[in-house]
Design a protein around this motif. Sequence first.
Motif, mmCIF file in Angstrom:
data_model
loop_
_atom_site.group_PDB
_atom_site.id
_atom_site.type_symbol
_atom_site.label_atom_id
_atom_site.label_comp_id
_atom_site.label_asym_id
_atom_site.label_seq_id
_atom_site.Cartn_x
_atom_site.Cartn_y
_atom_site.Cartn_z
ATOM 1 N N ILE A 54 0.840 -1.204 0.000
ATOM 2 C CA ILE A 54 0.000 0.000 0.000
ATOM 3 C C ILE A 54 0.874 1.253 0.000
ATOM 4 C CG2 ILE A 54 -1.681 1.313 1.349
ATOM 5 C CD1 ILE A 54 -2.833 -1.475 2.160
ATOM 6 N N VAL A 55 1.931 1.219 0.802
ATOM 7 C CA VAL A 55 2.814 2.387 0.832
ATOM 8 C C VAL A 55 3.527 2.535 -0.511
ATOM 9 C CG1 VAL A 55 4.867 3.372 1.912
ATOM 10 C CG2 VAL A 55 3.096 2.341 3.316
ATOM 11 N N ALA A 56 3.908 1.409 -1.109
ATOM 12 C CA ALA A 56 4.674 1.492 -2.352
ATOM 13 C C ALA A 56 3.811 1.929 -3.528
ATOM 14 C CB ALA A 56 5.321 0.139 -2.651
ATOM 15 N N ASN A 57 2.558 1.472 -3.556
ATOM 16 C CA ASN A 57 1.749 1.734 -4.742
ATOM 17 C C ASN A 57 0.729 2.841 -4.573
ATOM 18 O OD1 ASN A 57 2.676 -0.346 -6.653
ATOM 19 N ND2 ASN A 57 2.034 -1.690 -5.005
ATOM 20 N N GLY A 58 0.298 3.075 -3.380
ATOM 21 C CA GLY A 58 -0.677 4.144 -3.200
ATOM 22 C C GLY A 58 -1.956 3.623 -2.585
ATOM 23 N N MET A 59 -2.710 4.572 -2.035
ATOM 24 C CA MET A 59 -3.969 4.243 -1.381
ATOM 25 C C MET A 59 -4.969 3.640 -2.347
ATOM 26 S SD MET A 59 -3.857 4.699 1.711
ATOM 27 C CE MET A 59 -5.590 4.539 2.118
ATOM 28 N N HIS A 127 -2.611 5.698 6.375
ATOM 29 C CA HIS A 127 -3.735 5.952 5.466
ATOM 30 C C HIS A 127 -3.589 7.291 4.739
ATOM 31 C CE1 HIS A 127 -6.177 9.183 7.040
ATOM 32 N NE2 HIS A 127 -7.107 8.884 6.183
ATOM 33 N N THR A 128 -2.555 8.053 5.033
ATOM 34 C CA THR A 128 -2.353 9.296 4.291
ATOM 35 C C THR A 128 -1.824 8.965 2.900
ATOM 36 O OG1 THR A 128 -0.114 9.489 5.086
ATOM 37 C CG2 THR A 128 -1.796 10.599 6.370
ATOM 38 N N GLY A 129 -1.966 9.926 2.018
ATOM 39 C CA GLY A 129 -1.496 9.708 0.646
ATOM 40 C C GLY A 129 0.015 9.612 0.577
ATOM 41 N N ARG A 130 0.684 10.383 1.435
ATOM 42 C CA ARG A 130 2.143 10.390 1.413
ATOM 43 C C ARG A 130 2.661 10.147 2.825
ATOM 44 N NH1 ARG A 130 4.300 15.396 -1.998
ATOM 45 N NH2 ARG A 130 3.055 16.711 -0.617
ATOM 46 N N TRP A 132 5.259 9.169 4.085
ATOM 47 C CA TRP A 132 6.605 9.595 4.442
ATOM 48 C C TRP A 132 6.643 11.053 4.899
ATOM 49 C CZ3 TRP A 132 4.828 7.623 -0.091
ATOM 50 C CH2 TRP A 132 4.626 8.507 -1.138
ATOM 51 N N TRP A 136 4.801 15.915 9.310
ATOM 52 C CA TRP A 136 4.221 17.254 9.196
ATOM 53 C C TRP A 136 2.994 17.422 10.079
ATOM 54 C CZ3 TRP A 136 4.395 18.233 3.166
ATOM 55 C CH2 TRP A 136 5.739 18.434 2.800
ATOM 56 N N LEU A 137 2.449 16.305 10.540
ATOM 57 C CA LEU A 137 1.266 16.393 11.396
ATOM 58 C C LEU A 137 1.630 16.844 12.813
ATOM 59 C CD1 LEU A 137 -0.469 13.131 10.228
ATOM 60 C CD2 LEU A 137 -1.407 15.404 9.956
ATOM 61 N N VAL B 900 -0.452 16.058 2.757
ATOM 62 C CA VAL B 900 -0.007 14.702 3.046
ATOM 63 C C VAL B 900 -1.072 13.683 2.648
ATOM 64 C CG1 VAL B 900 1.566 15.330 4.895
ATOM 65 C CG2 VAL B 900 -0.785 14.766 5.434
ATOM 66 N N GLY B 901 -2.261 14.160 2.336
ATOM 67 C CA GLY B 901 -3.275 13.265 1.795
ATOM 68 C C GLY B 901 -4.141 12.557 2.819
ATOM 69 N N PHE B 916 -8.571 13.007 -5.559
ATOM 70 C CA PHE B 916 -7.359 12.534 -4.896
ATOM 71 C C PHE B 916 -6.526 11.706 -5.871
ATOM 72 C CE2 PHE B 916 -5.058 9.642 -1.953
ATOM 73 C CZ PHE B 916 -4.411 10.604 -1.211
ATOM 74 N N TRP B 918 -4.868 8.768 -6.322
ATOM 75 C CA TRP B 918 -4.760 7.468 -5.660
ATOM 76 C C TRP B 918 -3.474 6.765 -6.054
ATOM 77 C CZ3 TRP B 918 -8.162 7.123 -1.931
ATOM 78 C CH2 TRP B 918 -9.347 7.837 -2.056
ATOM 79 N N ARG B 942 1.336 11.342 -6.594
ATOM 80 C CA ARG B 942 0.390 10.494 -5.892
ATOM 81 C C ARG B 942 0.273 10.957 -4.449
ATOM 82 N NH1 ARG B 942 1.521 6.199 -2.083
ATOM 83 N NH2 ARG B 942 3.500 5.178 -2.566
ATOM 84 N N GLY B 943 -0.914 10.785 -3.922
ATOM 85 C CA GLY B 943 -1.102 11.064 -2.509
ATOM 86 C C GLY B 943 -1.490 12.487 -2.190
#
Lengths: 458, 1045
Positions: A54-59, A127-130, A132, A136-137, B900-901, B916, B918, B942-943
């Motif tokens: 999931i992290v490698a390919n995206g949500m 579950h965030t898009g990025r 890494w 920033w949160l 950050v999405g 978004f 994805w 992405r993201g």
Amino acid sequence: MMKRNQLILGDKTLKDITDDICQPVETLPGKGWVGMFLGAKTLLLFYIFVLGMIVANGMGLLGVNHPNGWGTMIITFVFWIGIGHAGTLISAILFLFRQKWRTSVARTAEAMTVFAVMTAGLFPLLHTGRPWLDFWLFPYPNQRGPLWVNFRSPLLWDVFAVSTYATVSMVFWYVGLVPDFATLKDRAKNKIRRMIYGILSLGWRGTARNWSHYEMVYLILAGLSTPLVLSVHTIVSFDFAVSNLPGWHTTIFPPYFVAGAIFSGFAMVVTLMTLVRIGFPQFKDYITLDHMEVMNKIIMTTGLMVGYAYASEFFVAWYSGNPYERYVFMNRAGIPGTSGDYAWSYWIMVTCNVIIPQIFWMKWARRSIPVMFIVSIFVNIGMWFERFVITITSLHNDFLPSNWGNYAWSFWDGALLVGSFGMFLTLFLLYLRVFPAISIAEIKPVLPVGRNDHKGGH
Amino acid sequence: MSEFHDHNHDHDENLEAKKAARPKIEHNNNYWLSIDQYMQDPEFQKTVDAEFMSSPLREEEEKNPWARREFLKLMGASLALSTASCIRRPVQKIVPYNKQPEEITFGVPNYYTSTYFDGQESIGVLVKTREGRPIKLESLVNAPLNEGGTNVRSQAHVLSLYDPDRLTAPKKNIFNEKRTNKDTISITWENTDAAIVEELKKGGVYFLTGNIVSPSSQAVVKDFAEGFKATHVAWEVLANEDIRKGQLASYKTDVLPFYRFDKAKMVVSIDADFLGTWVAPTVFTKQYSKTRKDFSNMSRVVAFDSNYSLTGANADIRVRIKPSQQLKVAVAIAQELVVNQGRSSYAQNGEVKSWLSSFGKAADGLNMEPALVKEIAKDLWDNRGESLIVAGGLKAQTETAHALHVVVNFLNSVLENDGKTIQYKKSMKSSATHSGMVALLDAMKEKKVKTLVIHTVNPMFALPAKAEFKELLKNVETVVYIGDRMNETAHWAHYVLPENHSMETWSDAELVSGVYSIQQPAIKPMYDTQSMELTLMTWCFQAKVGPKRIQEFETYYDYLRNFWKTDVFPKVGKGGNFEKSWQELLQTGSVGDVNNSADGARSFAVSSMTELKKPVDAQGWELVLYSTSQLGDGAGSSANIGWLHELPDPITKVVWDNYASISLAAANKLKVKNNSVIEITVGKDKMELPVLVQPGLQDDVIAVAVGYGRTHVGAVGNGVGKNTYELVQVQNGQMVFAGAKVEVKATGAKYELAQTQTHHSMQGRQIVVEATLKEYQNKKDHIIHKHPIWSVWSGHQYNGHKWGMAIDLNSCTGCSACMTACQSENNIAVVGKKYVMQGREMHWIRIDRYYTGTPEDASAVFQPVMCQHCDNAPCETVCPVLATVHSSEGLNEMVYNRCVGTRYCSNNCPYKVRRFNWFNYTKKIPAPTNMAFNPDVTVRVRGVMEKCTFCVQRIKEGKNKAKLENRPLQDGEIKTACQTSCPTNAITFGDVNDPNSQVAKLFKADRSYALLEEWHAAPAVRYMAKIKNNGKEQIASASAHEGGH
């Protein structure tokens, strides 16, 4: 005053207690444990693979979409965070209320809390898009302006709430473990063992001074944890309640979420305790049917509370006159005229959370291990679906019908949900073998030694 | 290839030269170290050479890769890698121009007037180029016909320029004897031309083209045909030959008239989808929109619709029919007008009356109240001379197509429209015919065709297999295909000559008689291609045949200029200096006047009508093939454009497929649902298609789009949908696209269609406000339900500009040009069918289509929705990292870098306009498609979340321009991409803080409301209620707006 049964059965001596509790830690594991551990570990490895994908390919691998911006990850996050609640409730609130029966289950319930929070904590981060850029949160001095976080966002409150909760419950758990680590150190038969438990016990010597400080710290931590039990899930509920969405934007959410969390947490404690009783038969004297019964009563009570909340949501939706909110709730229940696409999930939730626990009105059911095990599993399922219902049914049919769309459940959603149990169970099984699963130090004071058993009370 | 080798060689030579220039290391033999050295033993020499590996003058790396410097480098690098550990993003350098090219300023776009032609319609456009590459087609406001309006395909046209599947050099297909197998090789233009000229000289030359509206092209083709004694055949699927035949029969003039919807107050369309696909939809949409803005003088459109067309959706009154009823509709109106109401002089004509009466009561059996025919006839007569009856398009290519056109012509003559709303002197250009194709097929059968040159049209795709084009092609000795790709037809040609894209070549167009428009190239040909015209010129030159002009010019540009000098300007120009006129033409893009047409009424040949036979009544299922506004006939390059496939059909909202639309009653009868596969049998042809239950269809209709099912168009378009041209029937030498009898059965199989909108009812919510004209005139702003709103917060203060947008739902036809324009302007990704099915399309602006009324007679309304740039934006408060913030000018800004999405903003957006990423969509875009990106808009990784920005890059550009010129910003100076693309001017953008701005005035208008106004997000977009001129007191379907007060 009601007469209480003895908390610890079997006329144990102090040595018996120490021996019984230390036994799983000091002997080689049996086949049952090894089998379960290998299963859990394989599941954990699979889980790591799933998260990696999931992290490698995206949500996009998950079923989240437009309009369902949140899905399995958030649902399962709330699910695990909720489970974590029972531990702190038992160890902190019941401690403050001097509920002595808590001692037998407190340690394991707390361990469950810590592991559940650890399992849960991964979800909002991943579950965030990025993922890494998740740092920033956190508000920290930086060279981007400095650019700060948005203190108005409930998600940010969530970051604080969950991280505080994780820290405090972990410290609380650890502090409780210190005297027992010292016991293990003293009983250690080899150097390495002695050294490890020695370090973990932080130089505990069992002096009166030690005990005095310990009791004070434990009390303070219990006091600190108590508001957290209420605040964490209140703030998690704010993620939903503070937003605009019909079905989310309701004031009942904080108490409803807390009740639900305690409900699901106790269900998980019951599930685990029945298993612990099977795995370590000597613990049956410590975690007695009386303990289980008390917890089942709490399950039934909190089950009624969430049932009340479900009903009250419908009433408020009707009473508010807000057409969007009315639609969302009618749609949840699948009332004709609505799409009702997820009515099945709503009725699973109602059945599991409100109807099935009613069996605990009967004493035999409260005291039957198979019955309580099955009910607790149903409650766990029901509580997962509660979060599913809240998240998805509110999102999938909101304001503008042109946006309406269903959640695109994929293989990865299922893998993620199942895999998270791998993480939790691996941690829990390891815990059973390296930490004393019942607090030796707290059990001994609740022995009936020196009390007149036949005159009741204490 | 040879060039490449030379280059390598050069490089080696340089190296040798450099080595030679290096200082020699002299070995002094006076002092020697050992015997070996003294003897200059070669072995020893090697060790000495290797001794000082560090010398920068030595080139020893090949021998010993671990030389010290290399070692240090590697060690340093590994140290850097191990300490930094993360992979840094690759550094990309932006290199400025070394030499400033003329006319190009880095970062400033250049615009060229040009023309976009899609086979049917030409529209004037501006090509926007950046650093020498076209990136968008912009609206050309002074274009004579479309007046700045654009359409979906023109907005997507830029992507076909950068299509990776274009041919880059000429190809030769070598066939086996049976022409069943082949091998494709590359060939040079010189060899190709020489070989083809030899073939051409043998005679029997046929030249098959599409519709040519370019007078210069026509001249070249004419010269070529003259030179080689070639027969020119023009053929298009959307040929509009039926109209010309009808005109010829009724008026003895073979023209495709220019229809004036802008002058028509009462329009009746019988399956002519003039707002979507018929003849010149963009121009007609523009014209139509002008008649809808003034409510005291509003036009009325009645549509008889056998699929659910855009015209039907926008009509004030829509009647669902099946194709076999088209003629009945026309006759019913004629009966009512002439026989029942005795209108016009034809009422005295017994022949006419008896012919009309022979149909009995034609209005019976149509899905409408009997009173409606009377009303329509009355309206038509009351507006005679200002009314218009049109019929045509693929849907009207039935067996009775000719009769339909004759009766329609009769009606227009009765209503005195001929010469007023129907201009025949200023007619549109169309030379394409189906009969030409039939004649070509016959000639091929008789082996008369020795060399067949085909230009762009794709008969192998667009003719059904039963036409046997493929087999007949084997009778042709040499087949030459001139086109942009190895498509279905090119696949079977001997020579495939790649053609320039229209943005790489000069051309022109005759929009209507006497009105010309220029097409300028905007980029040097990207590959080894040349225009069709130049190819023909070369052949004529080499063979030394044809008129002088085709041999004398070296380029098509010279030919074209000469043609304008000798032929065009003398006709339309004001005289004077050619250079001056030419420069003026390039500036304005067109020449000629549309309006100075003095057409009188032609006399209608009554016999053309009375000679017609009365058709028999048809029963049972009927097929309707229709073209879509996304793909047109689908035979060209547009079928390989992802933007077009991803664009939801304006009505059905289905993407990436064609399907069988049937009514709800039909679906119940067949016991099928959406996505069930049915098998339809037309004559001998069978086809399996998925079902889409479409409200508002006649119950016997099965409507299927053409243009899908390409097999050789490219990576994007291959295998999308099914080729429904196979269902076209040939009856009495006539192509029948609609009305053919169909057998249907359910197969039980499933095939999932992707729809961007699956819910079609407004659920009684106030989303699209709609009122009848009468209702609006009586109630004014009370057609909108208003909620009392108050707030404890004073809100944001906007001291400078405050941007706002007004969208007139009464003008919006749902054509979706804005969606593609936005995609082009803002580099929006295409995600494909699988992910649209999962709800992940990326459009920043979408057109919501709702149905009102019953499923039988559903009426459609459209609503473009983009980010509403709320003052109290719900997205802004919930973002934990402040990635979406409010600007001082009221924009809701999305900071991609900071995102950050979490997608919380999307959840909290009541309009759900956020999209978004994805996956990493941009990364998958192949070269050279990336050249279509607008450099002013960043691509998103992405993201991150993205959404409409109100074209902030255009706002900045406008503000900067005003600032540089030291003047205040003018209202209307900044226009968003959706706004400029709109053919109906439905979108107005501007500064709300300026009380005199257009948008500020519209915001205060009585039809103005905000979407979900009671939610008080205070959007900066306001909609204007839709008004239906259907003569009713109230919108029949309007259900009370529930609750909320």
